[in-house]
Design an enzyme around this catalytic site. Structure first.
Site, short mmCIF file in Angstrom:
data_model
loop_
_atom_site.label_atom_id
_atom_site.label_comp_id
_atom_site.label_asym_id
_atom_site.label_seq_id
_atom_site.Cartn_x
_atom_site.Cartn_y
_atom_site.Cartn_z
N CYS A 232 2.61 7.04 -4.76
CA CYS A 232 1.90 5.63 -4.64
C CYS A 232 0.79 5.57 -3.96
O CYS A 232 0.98 5.17 -2.74
CB CYS A 232 3.33 4.68 -4.24
SG CYS A 232 4.85 4.74 -5.10
N LYS A 238 -4.44 7.59 2.50
CA LYS A 238 -3.42 8.95 2.84
C LYS A 238 -3.96 9.77 1.94
O LYS A 238 -3.89 11.11 2.34
CB LYS A 238 -2.12 8.45 2.56
CG LYS A 238 -1.82 7.33 3.84
CD LYS A 238 -0.18 7.29 3.85
CE LYS A 238 0.11 5.94 4.59
NZ LYS A 238 -0.30 4.59 4.17
N ASP A 283 3.31 5.02 -13.84
CA ASP A 283 4.28 4.71 -13.09
C ASP A 283 4.95 5.88 -12.35
O ASP A 283 5.33 6.85 -13.44
CB ASP A 283 5.36 3.97 -13.77
CG ASP A 283 6.69 3.64 -13.26
OD1 ASP A 283 7.19 4.35 -12.06
OD2 ASP A 283 7.59 2.90 -13.70
N CYS A 357 5.22 0.58 5.85
CA CYS A 357 4.73 -0.23 6.93
C CYS A 357 5.65 -1.37 6.98
O CYS A 357 5.27 -2.54 7.30
CB CYS A 357 3.46 -0.68 6.71
SG CYS A 357 3.13 -1.43 5.26
#
Ligand SMILES: C[S@@+](CC[C@H](N)C(=O)[O-])C[C@H]1O[C@@H](n2cnc3c(N)ncnc32)[C@H](O)[C@@H]1O
Length: 473
Positions: A232, A238, A283, A357
């Site tokens: 994702c 990242k 997806d 997060c």
């Protein structure tokens, strides 16, 4: 000017309940997402004070500015970085500056405080008054830590060496900076420092990324030349960190379901000089783990959508409600668990890092525990023993991060390792996957290559500091 207009537009939409700040900012396609996010959040945080100043000075009547536009301009003039745009607004705000400053001073006298941050309501002081330092990750695909330090020193910054304890990170002011205590490619500045207009940022030599958000790629530590999935991935901080660790060699498959975020990501990766990636608007739950394309994937980074409750500047009333809505948390946790279970199906997977997060155990330890129950072949790795904040008992192998203990946004990281080596021969016998992209589907796969990128003569990445050892649980 575009920054202020966009910020005001987002504040308008938040008031009209058209979405949460974070979503609206990402959807805005603004070039400096972080700068816009910070301005919107800070303006919201100081909103009652700004409102009072605007009313007391009758600014709207005198300037004909729209309400939220006046707020962001007054915020930046009096509390933020100073008005950055040129043009007529700057001249207009400077004309009113002394009146506005006097109004702010009167409010402080009335409330008997000397610092701007003491004017904040307690609900806006998520970080207990601690300003999170500004973390800057050096993009080793384009430069070296030494070169960035030298560049900044030539610009009048003062380098303090490496931090020797965590508290050092909060001692910085003005143009002083230091190397981080834990992550070698990370430089730390005072909270007030803004690099969004800096050459090093615009050229992709530095990435503005919170320290906690650097942990997943750093801990996953994929091998140079390896096959890696960022499940994702957008907006891709990242991903670019993974690419830097992989020295742009190997294959980095990055998926995201959101077209707009993916397009922002494409631009950011280009700027960061990332070339080893394959970006796909897909997806992740529909990506076939048995597809020959992913047969050599050994490392996965999974940073799925979460409540964002660890982000300290979410002061958008609607999002705070959403963050604590039990039904929403349940749905998010179910999605996160599905992603985790799916990721563990890649046959040659050795290591997976899961991060959020969020500060809620439902999205963190509980998801990981449920996943381990479903997947007895995997176990947790005890991460970074010297890291000061651990996962909630009994998942102390995982890491947590927070404004008060690690001086970062709230964050959670777990790392799973496969216990048994898969039988590679049996994999060779797998029939071709039905979800291998067909000619039509391939058009969805967007590969961005920065043709101008010249790899630097990279110096040793981890020359001074040893990487913390992973301990098996
Ligand atoms: C927390 S963000 C990722 C941040 C990113 N890892 C970074 O560091 O820049 C979560 C991302 O997951 C994406 N996402 C949500 N559901 C997804 C799915 N089923 N498949 C792929 N991506 C998905 C969202 O669009 C969003 O961009």
């Amino acid at each position: 000017m575009a920054l202020y207009m966009k910020a005001a537009e987002i504040l308008d939409k938040v008031e009209q309940k058209k979405g949460a700040v974070k979503t609206l900012v990402y959807d805005s396609k603004f070039q400096n997402i972080k700068q816009l996010f910070a301005l919107v959040c800070e303006t919201q945080k100081y909103s009652p004070v700004l409102q009072e100043i605007i009313e007391n000075t009758r600014l709207l009547k005198e300037t004909k500015l729209r309400h939220n536009l006046a707020k962001v301009l007054v915020y930046d003039l009096l509390i933020g970085q100073g008005i950055k745009c040129g043009g007529s607004w700057k001249a207009m705000m400077l004309k009113h500056r002394s009146r506005l400053q006097a109004a702010l001073a009167r409010i402080k006298v009335k409330r008997k405080v000397s610092r701007n941050q003491d004017l904040l309501p307690p609900s806006a002081q998520h970080n207990n008054g601690v300003d999170i330092p500004r973390y800057v990750r050096v993009n080793t695909l384009k430069t070296t830590v030494e070169d960035v330090i030298d560049y900044l020193k030539r610009e009048g910054f003062s380098y303090q060496g490496a931090a020797s304890q965590l508290e050092d990170l909060c001692s910085l002011s003005g143009k002083t900076f230091m190397s981080d205590l834990h992550l070698q490619d990370l430089l730390v500045f005072s909270a007030k420092m803004d690099f969004h207009d800096h050459y090093l940022y615009k050229a992709g030599h530095i990435i503005l990324q919170d320290k906690a958000s650097c942990l997943p790629a750093y801990l996953l530590d994929p091998p140079v030349g390896g096959h890696v999935i960022d499940a994702c991935a957008a907006p891709g901080n990242k991903t670019s960190h993974l690419a830097a660790i992989m020295k742009n060699k190997g294959k980095l498959f990055a998926f995201d379901i959101d077209t707009k975020r993916l397009s922002t990501m494409s631009t950011l990766l280009l700027r960061a000089g990332v070339t080893c990636h394959q970006l796909a608007n897909e997806d992740f739950l529909k990506v076939d783990p048995l597809s020959p394309a992913y047969r050599d994937v050994t490392h996965i980074l999974l940073d799925p959508s979460c409540s964002g409750s660890g982000m300290v500047c979410l002061h958008d009333g609607s999002s705070e409600e959403q963050e604590h809505d039990p039904e929403r948390l349940k749905a998010l946790a179910a999605f996160q668990l599905r992603c985790l279970n799916h990721a563990l199906k890649f046959p040659k997977l050795q290591h997976l890092v899961y991060s959020t997060c969020s500060i809620h155990p439902q999205e963190n330890e509980e998801v990981v525990s449920a996943c381990l129950e479903n997947n007895p072949d995997f176990r947790l790795i005890h991460l970074f023993p010297e890291w000061p904040e651990r996962g909630r008992d009994p998942l102390t192998q995982c890491l947590r991060a927070s404004t008060t203990k690690t001086f970062t946004h709230g964050f959670f990281v777990a790392m799973l390792e496969r216990q048994a080596t898969p039988n590679s021969e049996s994999l060779d016998e797998q029939p071709p996957s039905i979800s291998e992209p067909s000619a039509g589907e391939e058009e969805q796969v967007e590969v961005s290559v920065d043709e101008q990128f010249q790899p630097p003569a990279a110096k040793k990445r981890r020359r001074n500091r040893k990487k913390p050892k992973k301990q098996k649980s």
